[in-house]
Motif scaffolding. Structure first.
Motif, mmCIF file in Angstrom:
data_model
loop_
_atom_site.group_PDB
_atom_site.id
_atom_site.type_symbol
_atom_site.label_atom_id
_atom_site.label_comp_id
_atom_site.label_asym_id
_atom_site.label_seq_id
_atom_site.Cartn_x
_atom_site.Cartn_y
_atom_site.Cartn_z
ATOM 1 N N ILE A 108 3.533 5.294 -7.980
ATOM 2 C CA ILE A 108 3.145 5.591 -9.352
ATOM 3 C C ILE A 108 1.649 5.427 -9.547
ATOM 4 N N MET A 109 1.051 4.434 -8.898
ATOM 5 C CA MET A 109 -0.385 4.177 -9.079
ATOM 6 C C MET A 109 -1.215 5.384 -8.671
ATOM 7 N N ALA A 110 -0.735 6.148 -7.662
ATOM 8 C CA ALA A 110 -1.467 7.323 -7.182
ATOM 9 C C ALA A 110 -1.019 8.597 -7.881
ATOM 10 N N ASP A 111 0.289 8.693 -8.197
ATOM 11 C CA ASP A 111 0.821 9.921 -8.790
ATOM 12 C C ASP A 111 0.493 10.051 -10.275
ATOM 13 N N GLN A 112 0.505 8.934 -10.982
ATOM 14 C CA GLN A 112 0.199 8.919 -12.411
ATOM 15 C C GLN A 112 -0.760 7.762 -12.713
ATOM 16 N N PRO A 113 -1.987 7.832 -12.169
ATOM 17 C CA PRO A 113 -2.887 6.680 -12.300
ATOM 18 C C PRO A 113 -3.234 6.330 -13.739
ATOM 19 N N ALA A 114 -3.490 7.324 -14.576
ATOM 20 C CA ALA A 114 -3.868 7.030 -15.964
ATOM 21 C C ALA A 114 -2.711 6.350 -16.698
ATOM 22 N N VAL A 115 -1.499 6.841 -16.482
ATOM 23 C CA VAL A 115 -0.331 6.242 -17.128
ATOM 24 C C VAL A 115 -0.121 4.823 -16.614
ATOM 25 N N PHE A 116 -0.213 4.650 -15.306
ATOM 26 C CA PHE A 116 -0.013 3.318 -14.744
ATOM 27 C C PHE A 116 -1.054 2.338 -15.277
ATOM 28 N N GLN A 117 -2.298 2.761 -15.328
ATOM 29 C CA GLN A 117 -3.351 1.873 -15.819
ATOM 30 C C GLN A 117 -3.141 1.510 -17.278
ATOM 31 N N ARG A 118 -2.667 2.466 -18.068
ATOM 32 C CA ARG A 118 -2.378 2.172 -19.473
ATOM 33 C C ARG A 118 -1.240 1.162 -19.589
ATOM 34 N N MET A 119 -0.200 1.351 -18.768
ATOM 35 C CA MET A 119 0.926 0.424 -18.789
ATOM 36 C C MET A 119 0.511 -0.972 -18.332
#
Length: 283
Positions: free
Chosen positions: A264-275
């Protein structure tokens, strides 16, 4: 030097002598190494199977304001096997991380673990419930075989086969790549990974069921889980899988991450960082 200055120096030296030595100085881990980055509340980051601490680099840069403790598991990503050359890997690493937290006197740090790292984070939280302040598991369930729909008794012989054959059979390794990729990095065949450590880690994950230990976790638990598109299962089926898996931990917060693979950190980095920001801020 005057008598007053001499006495002042003696008092200063005496005060220094009374200060405790840094707790981590006597701790010489053999199964992990840790680098520290940033300033602020403590966060321990644990990578997945065959991954190194570098998987968190973009996250650390994007979410400042914390003191990150980046764990490297011996035997993965070019690090020598050292203590992980024998015995269980995940459970032993969990104990070393717990000791690192205690001896470094970290004040209830947040634990964030991806895949196998999530298993390790849950082990720390369940077996040392007073150490972590909160826990985030990234795309992992308490019993890894739940991801493949295997009955409880099936994993053990399969796990032994994987352990015995994984390190030496190139064809088998390639055929199992998609399975192993569910536990960590998809580059697990990389020669920088110690094959013995990888194979024993997979065997351990396949026979580990932390479901009975979930109620022992006292820290708030957040679980991010991937929902790729297109999906082999429906979104509802994926949701039900995680709901059932974490049912014994009634307070667990489960969050589906759409359009993401296992990393997830690589596939959806912006979402992961927000979470992660919200998790660390207690929102």
């Amino acid at each position: 030097m005057s008598r007053r200055a001499f006495l002042r120096s003696c008092l200063a030296l005496g005060a220094l002598a009374l200060l405790p030595a840094p707790a981590a100085a006597s701790f010489q881990p053999s199964r992990i190494s840790v680098t520290v980055s940033g300033h602020g509340p403590d966060v321990v980051l644990i990578p997945g199977l065959s991954s190194g601490r570098g998987v968190w680099s973009s996250t650390v840069a994007a979410v400042p304001g914390y003191r990150y403790h980046l764990v490297q598991i011996a035997g993965f990503a070019g690090d020598p096997a050292r203590g992980n050359a024998q015995g269980k890997v995940a459970a032993s690493v969990a104990e070393e991380i717990a000791r690192y937290i205690a001896e470094s006197r970290l004040d209830r740090p947040a634990l964030v673990g991806h895949s196998m790292g999530g298993t390790i984070a849950m082990m720390v939280a369940a077996r040392h419930p007073r150490l972590p302040g909160k826990v985030m598991v990234v795309d992992m369930v308490p019993a890894a075989t739940q991801l493949f729909g295997l009955p409880g008794a099936a994993p053990r012989p399969l796990a032994g086969f994987v352990r015995d054959e994984l390190a030496g059979a190139a064809v088998l390794r390639r055929e199992l790549k998609s399975v192993i990729g569910r536990f960590g990095s998809t580059d697990w065949l990389d020669s920088r990974n110690d094959a013995g450590v990888v194979s024993r880690s997979v065997e351990e994950l396949m026979v580990t069921d932390l479901t009975p230990e979930l109620p022992r976790i006292e820290a708030p638990l957040t679980v991010l889980y991937a929902c790729p598109e297109p999906v082999a299962l429906t979104k509802g089926a994926i949701d039900r899988l995680y709901l059932r898996a974490y049912a014994p931990q009634r307070g667990a917060r489960l969050i589906r991450i759409a359009r993401s693979g296992h990393n997830i950190m690589a596939d959806q980095p912006a979402v992961f960082q927000r979470m992660l920001r919200a998790f660390l801020a207690g929102r």
